[in-house]
Design a protein around this motif. Structure first.
Motif, PDB file in Angstrom:
ATOM      1  N   SER A  13       0.850  -1.199   0.000  1.00  0.00           N
ATOM      2  CA  SER A  13       0.000   0.000   0.000  1.00  0.00           C
ATOM      3  C   SER A  13       0.884   1.248   0.000  1.00  0.00           C
ATOM      4  O   SER A  13       2.084   1.171   0.253  1.00  0.00           O
ATOM      5  N   PHE A  14       0.278   2.403  -0.278  1.00  0.00           N
ATOM      6  CA  PHE A  14       1.056   3.638  -0.274  1.00  0.00           C
ATOM      7  C   PHE A  14       1.581   3.948   1.139  1.00  0.00           C
ATOM      8  O   PHE A  14       2.674   4.488   1.284  1.00  0.00           O
ATOM      9  N   HIS A  15       0.839   3.569   2.162  1.00  0.00           N
ATOM     10  CA  HIS A  15       1.335   3.752   3.527  1.00  0.00           C
ATOM     11  C   HIS A  15       2.609   2.933   3.757  1.00  0.00           C
ATOM     12  O   HIS A  15       3.530   3.372   4.457  1.00  0.00           O
ATOM     13  N   HIS A  16       2.666   1.748   3.168  1.00  0.00           N
ATOM     14  CA  HIS A  16       3.859   0.916   3.300  1.00  0.00           C
ATOM     15  C   HIS A  16       5.057   1.564   2.602  1.00  0.00           C
ATOM     16  O   HIS A  16       6.162   1.607   3.142  1.00  0.00           O
ATOM     17  N   LEU A  17       4.818   2.120   1.413  1.00  0.00           N
ATOM     18  CA  LEU A  17       5.888   2.835   0.689  1.00  0.00           C
ATOM     19  C   LEU A  17       6.454   3.975   1.531  1.00  0.00           C
ATOM     20  O   LEU A  17       7.664   4.169   1.609  1.00  0.00           O
ATOM     21  N   VAL A  18       5.539   4.732   2.145  1.00  0.00           N
ATOM     22  CA  VAL A  18       5.980   5.863   2.976  1.00  0.00           C
ATOM     23  C   VAL A  18       6.830   5.358   4.147  1.00  0.00           C
ATOM     24  O   VAL A  18       7.894   5.909   4.441  1.00  0.00           O
ATOM     25  N   ALA A  19       6.374   4.279   4.796  1.00  0.00           N
ATOM     26  CA  ALA A  19       7.142   3.719   5.928  1.00  0.00           C
ATOM     27  C   ALA A  19       8.539   3.316   5.464  1.00  0.00           C
ATOM     28  O   ALA A  19       9.540   3.582   6.143  1.00  0.00           O
ATOM     29  N   GLN A  20       8.626   2.712   4.279  1.00  0.00           N
ATOM     30  CA  GLN A  20       9.937   2.287   3.765  1.00  0.00           C
ATOM     31  C   GLN A  20      10.833   3.484   3.452  1.00  0.00           C
ATOM     32  O   GLN A  20      12.034   3.460   3.715  1.00  0.00           O
ATOM     33  N   GLU A  21      10.248   4.545   2.893  1.00  0.00           N
ATOM     34  CA  GLU A  21      11.062   5.726   2.590  1.00  0.00           C
ATOM     35  C   GLU A  21      11.488   6.451   3.862  1.00  0.00           C
ATOM     36  O   GLU A  21      12.591   6.973   3.952  1.00  0.00           O
ATOM     37  N   PHE A  22      10.596   6.477   4.854  1.00  0.00           N
ATOM     38  CA  PHE A  22      10.880   7.255   6.062  1.00  0.00           C
ATOM     39  C   PHE A  22      11.813   6.511   7.011  1.00  0.00           C
ATOM     40  O   PHE A  22      12.727   7.099   7.588  1.00  0.00           O
ATOM     41  N   TYR A  23      11.606   5.197   7.174  1.00  0.00           N
ATOM     42  CA  TYR A  23      12.387   4.434   8.163  1.00  0.00           C
ATOM     43  C   TYR A  23      13.444   3.525   7.533  1.00  0.00           C
ATOM     44  O   TYR A  23      14.291   2.997   8.237  1.00  0.00           O
ATOM     45  N   VAL A  77       5.096  13.720  14.931  1.00  0.00           N
ATOM     46  CA  VAL A  77       6.557  13.801  15.098  1.00  0.00           C
ATOM     47  C   VAL A  77       7.285  13.924  13.766  1.00  0.00           C
ATOM     48  O   VAL A  77       8.507  14.019  13.723  1.00  0.00           O
ATOM     49  N   GLY A  78       6.536  13.933  12.674  1.00  0.00           N
ATOM     50  CA  GLY A  78       7.184  14.106  11.382  1.00  0.00           C
ATOM     51  C   GLY A  78       6.161  14.142  10.264  1.00  0.00           C
ATOM     52  O   GLY A  78       4.963  13.947  10.492  1.00  0.00           O
ATOM     53  N   GLU A  79       6.637  14.452   9.066  1.00  0.00           N
ATOM     54  CA  GLU A  79       5.766  14.416   7.892  1.00  0.00           C
ATOM     55  C   GLU A  79       6.547  13.844   6.724  1.00  0.00           C
ATOM     56  O   GLU A  79       7.788  13.813   6.741  1.00  0.00           O
ATOM     57  N   HIS A  80       5.835  13.375   5.711  1.00  0.00           N
ATOM     58  CA  HIS A  80       6.482  12.814   4.536  1.00  0.00           C
ATOM     59  C   HIS A  80       5.530  12.976   3.352  1.00  0.00           C
ATOM     60  O   HIS A  80       4.321  12.817   3.501  1.00  0.00           O
ATOM     61  N   TYR A  81       6.080  13.334   2.187  1.00  0.00           N
ATOM     62  CA  TYR A  81       5.260  13.503   0.984  1.00  0.00           C
ATOM     63  C   TYR A  81       5.659  12.449  -0.034  1.00  0.00           C
ATOM     64  O   TYR A  81       6.854  12.187  -0.212  1.00  0.00           O
ATOM     65  N   ILE A  82       4.698  11.832  -0.685  1.00  0.00           N
ATOM     66  CA  ILE A  82       5.063  11.023  -1.847  1.00  0.00           C
ATOM     67  C   ILE A  82       4.133  11.345  -3.013  1.00  0.00           C
ATOM     68  O   ILE A  82       2.948  11.609  -2.832  1.00  0.00           O
ATOM     69  N   PRO A  83       4.737  11.351  -4.216  1.00  0.00           N
ATOM     70  CA  PRO A  83       3.894  11.481  -5.394  1.00  0.00           C
ATOM     71  C   PRO A  83       3.101  10.190  -5.506  1.00  0.00           C
ATOM     72  O   PRO A  83       3.634   9.104  -5.287  1.00  0.00           O
ATOM     73  N   ILE A  84       1.811  10.307  -5.766  1.00  0.00           N
ATOM     74  CA  ILE A  84       0.980   9.111  -5.866  1.00  0.00           C
ATOM     75  C   ILE A  84       0.875   8.739  -7.345  1.00  0.00           C
ATOM     76  O   ILE A  84       0.357   9.508  -8.139  1.00  0.00           O
ATOM     77  N   ALA A  85       1.413   7.569  -7.694  1.00  0.00           N
ATOM     78  CA  ALA A  85       1.322   7.104  -9.079  1.00  0.00           C
ATOM     79  C   ALA A  85       0.404   5.892  -9.106  1.00  0.00           C
ATOM     80  O   ALA A  85       0.641   4.913  -8.406  1.00  0.00           O
ATOM     81  N   MET A  86      -0.677   5.989  -9.872  1.00  0.00           N
ATOM     82  CA  MET A  86      -1.679   4.929  -9.915  1.00  0.00           C
ATOM     83  C   MET A  86      -1.512   4.075 -11.165  1.00  0.00           C
ATOM     84  O   MET A  86      -1.258   4.599 -12.244  1.00  0.00           O
ATOM     85  N   THR A 269       5.576  19.327  16.970  1.00  0.00           N
ATOM     86  CA  THR A 269       6.564  20.131  16.253  1.00  0.00           C
ATOM     87  C   THR A 269       7.529  19.148  15.613  1.00  0.00           C
ATOM     88  O   THR A 269       7.889  18.134  16.209  1.00  0.00           O
ATOM     89  N   TYR A 270       7.945  19.428  14.382  1.00  0.00           N
ATOM     90  CA  TYR A 270       8.702  18.438  13.616  1.00  0.00           C
ATOM     91  C   TYR A 270       9.446  19.120  12.474  1.00  0.00           C
ATOM     92  O   TYR A 270       9.399  20.342  12.337  1.00  0.00           O
ATOM     93  N   LYS A 271      10.154  18.322  11.685  1.00  0.00           N
ATOM     94  CA  LYS A 271      10.929  18.882  10.591  1.00  0.00           C
ATOM     95  C   LYS A 271      10.085  19.011   9.327  1.00  0.00           C
ATOM     96  O   LYS A 271       9.468  18.066   8.880  1.00  0.00           O
ATOM     97  N   ASN A 272      10.096  20.213   8.742  1.00  0.00           N
ATOM     98  CA  ASN A 272       9.388  20.484   7.492  1.00  0.00           C
ATOM     99  C   ASN A 272      10.041  19.724   6.336  1.00  0.00           C
ATOM    100  O   ASN A 272      11.254  19.767   6.179  1.00  0.00           O
ATOM    101  N   LYS A 273       9.245  19.035   5.518  1.00  0.00           N
ATOM    102  CA  LYS A 273       9.803  18.252   4.407  1.00  0.00           C
ATOM    103  C   LYS A 273       9.393  18.790   3.037  1.00  0.00           C
ATOM    104  O   LYS A 273       9.652  18.133   2.028  1.00  0.00           O
ATOM    105  N   VAL A 274       8.716  19.933   3.008  1.00  0.00           N
ATOM    106  CA  VAL A 274       8.286  20.444   1.686  1.00  0.00           C
ATOM    107  C   VAL A 274       9.507  20.900   0.886  1.00  0.00           C
ATOM    108  O   VAL A 274      10.306  21.673   1.399  1.00  0.00           O
TER     109      VAL A 274
END
Lengths: 274, 274
Positions: A13-23, A77-86, A269-274
């Motif tokens: 899932s896209f949530h799994h992708l985000v977890a892999q990129e973040f951690y 505690v953080g944020e993360h952006y991913i482009p969503i490709a369907m 409060t956390y680190k801006n990722k934009v």
């Protein structure tokens, strides 16, 4: 790292992708079938952190997720952006002409609305999770049915991609929050963003006063959203994200806002990722 | 009155209830199975006006609906609020213990989340329309299945209500817009509300300046929501609703905003119903 991270949906899932990129690739995840379950897994200490979709450029904020953070007293505690490709995927050997029904998450279907206009014979059906549909098609060897999901889902469940990048807005990205039961511990990373909520009466003047304070303390607003408070007509909740350079000036501003507004809540409060 | 009004969903849906309250019991409606189809029916002159859900107190705004108004150059000519009361219904003779699956619109299921916690054996499944599920259960005489919908849906399709008022927030209301291809024609009704959109750079100061103008012209903001513009980082769209007493001062303020902001679009001016 061996902390367990809650995700909404299953592997692929896209949530799994985000977890892999973040951690990192090897992150250990707990699959949750709803955002409610995800919040609960933090509260019950089954997981240490969680990845939660919060907004995208088509549908806006997922406000019920703010309510989950608020009610369960969780911290951002953080944020993360991913482009969503369907991508549209089905059993090996199936062609687009064979497909009669496509199942996916309502948001994913919305993002691919334009693409499917070319195929009026295909029925679009809403489902709970993008990757879960891919898993089901593979497990049941269902013909004439396709999923709309990530390329990772196609490769995990061994499906063929019939059409790739079928989402309309090519630069559509989704924002995810990293949430935890505890506030972010300093790890040398610069803290330059905050998410907050407060209540105000509806007079335009009261919001102007708050924004003036923000400007005076060099806080830059990256998001504002009002929500009426049903129980109290003429009162509104405001959900605001701000970025800043100087943490001390941010803290001072929050002291002032604590006096000027009601029910001020700093989600984190956390680190801006934009 | 014999104009045809487009609604999302079928007879017995909440959109149908709104049409009956706004235009009168005998209103002639065209049932549309998506908001896209609803907007299209106005563009193609198949209908003269349409009822479109725009926000509720749990999930916030339905932003893709603003996009439909914007892209199709439609006008907001009115608004209407209804309290949303959710009921669980099934074939006559069925009891709650018999029910294994409940189908409804995702928003309806979200609003009844707390109620269903008592019945962990019931599986919740997302569907496109509340009333459509009720119709299907009646047509197929499906046992062990329930719908979550309005009391009107139960009476139209002859289902038994197993549990009434099962929504969590007892004062939850949903806001609907009345939209048309043409601007509202004066009919003696006071015009005291407007919906607009404009773009600004992200500096907090630029929004403060706009809100100062609004305050100076006695415009009261009842809603504000920012959306990042993906193609142009650091730029945002703002969706704002305002109420006012003096239409001339409102018009003046819009002239000033036309200069101070970019891409100002007034979706419509209409009578406030809050």
């Amino acid at each position: 790292m061996n902390k367990v991270v809650a995700i909404q949906g299953i592997q692929g899932s896209f949530h799994h992708l985000v977890a892999q990129e973040f951690y990192g690739k090897e992150v250990q995840v707990k699959e949750c079938m709803s955002f409610q379950e995800l919040a609960q897994s933090l509260v019950n200490d089954e997981t240490e952190e969680a990845v939660m979709a919060i907004e995208n450029s088509i549908a806006g904020s997922i406000l019920p997720n703010y309510a989950l953070i608020d009610e369960n007293n969780l911290k951002v505690v953080g944020e993360h952006y991913i482009p969503i490709a369907m991508n549209m995927m089905a059993l090996k050997g199936q062609k687009i002409e064979d497909i009669k029904k496509v199942y996916s998450h309502p948001m994913a279907l919305l993002q691919c609305k334009e693409f499917f206009k070319q195929y009026p014979h295909i029925k679009l059906i809403e489902d709970t999770d993008t990757a879960e549909v891919a898993r089901r098609i593979a497990a049941k060897e269902s013909k004439h049915v396709a999923a709309v999901a990530s390329t990772a889902a196609a490769s995990i469940f061994g499906l063929d991609i019939l059409a790739s990048d079928i989402h309309t807005k090519k630069s559509n990205s989704t924002r995810f929050l990293i949430i935890s039961k505890k506030e972010k511990e300093p790890n040398g990373e610069k803290i330059d963003k905050a998410s907050l909520k407060f209540e105000l009466e509806s007079r335009t003047g009261s919001l102007v006063s708050v924004l003036n304070i923000m400007r005076d303390f060099d806080l830059n607003m990256t998001k504002i959203q009002s929500m009426p408070i049903i129980e109290t007509p003429w009162k509104y909740s405001f959900f605001i994200d701000i970025t800043f350079d100087d943490f001390q000036r941010f803290s001072k501003a929050m002291e002032v806002l604590g006096i000027m507004t009601e029910q001020l809540r700093i989600f984190g409060t956390y680190k801006n990722k934009v």
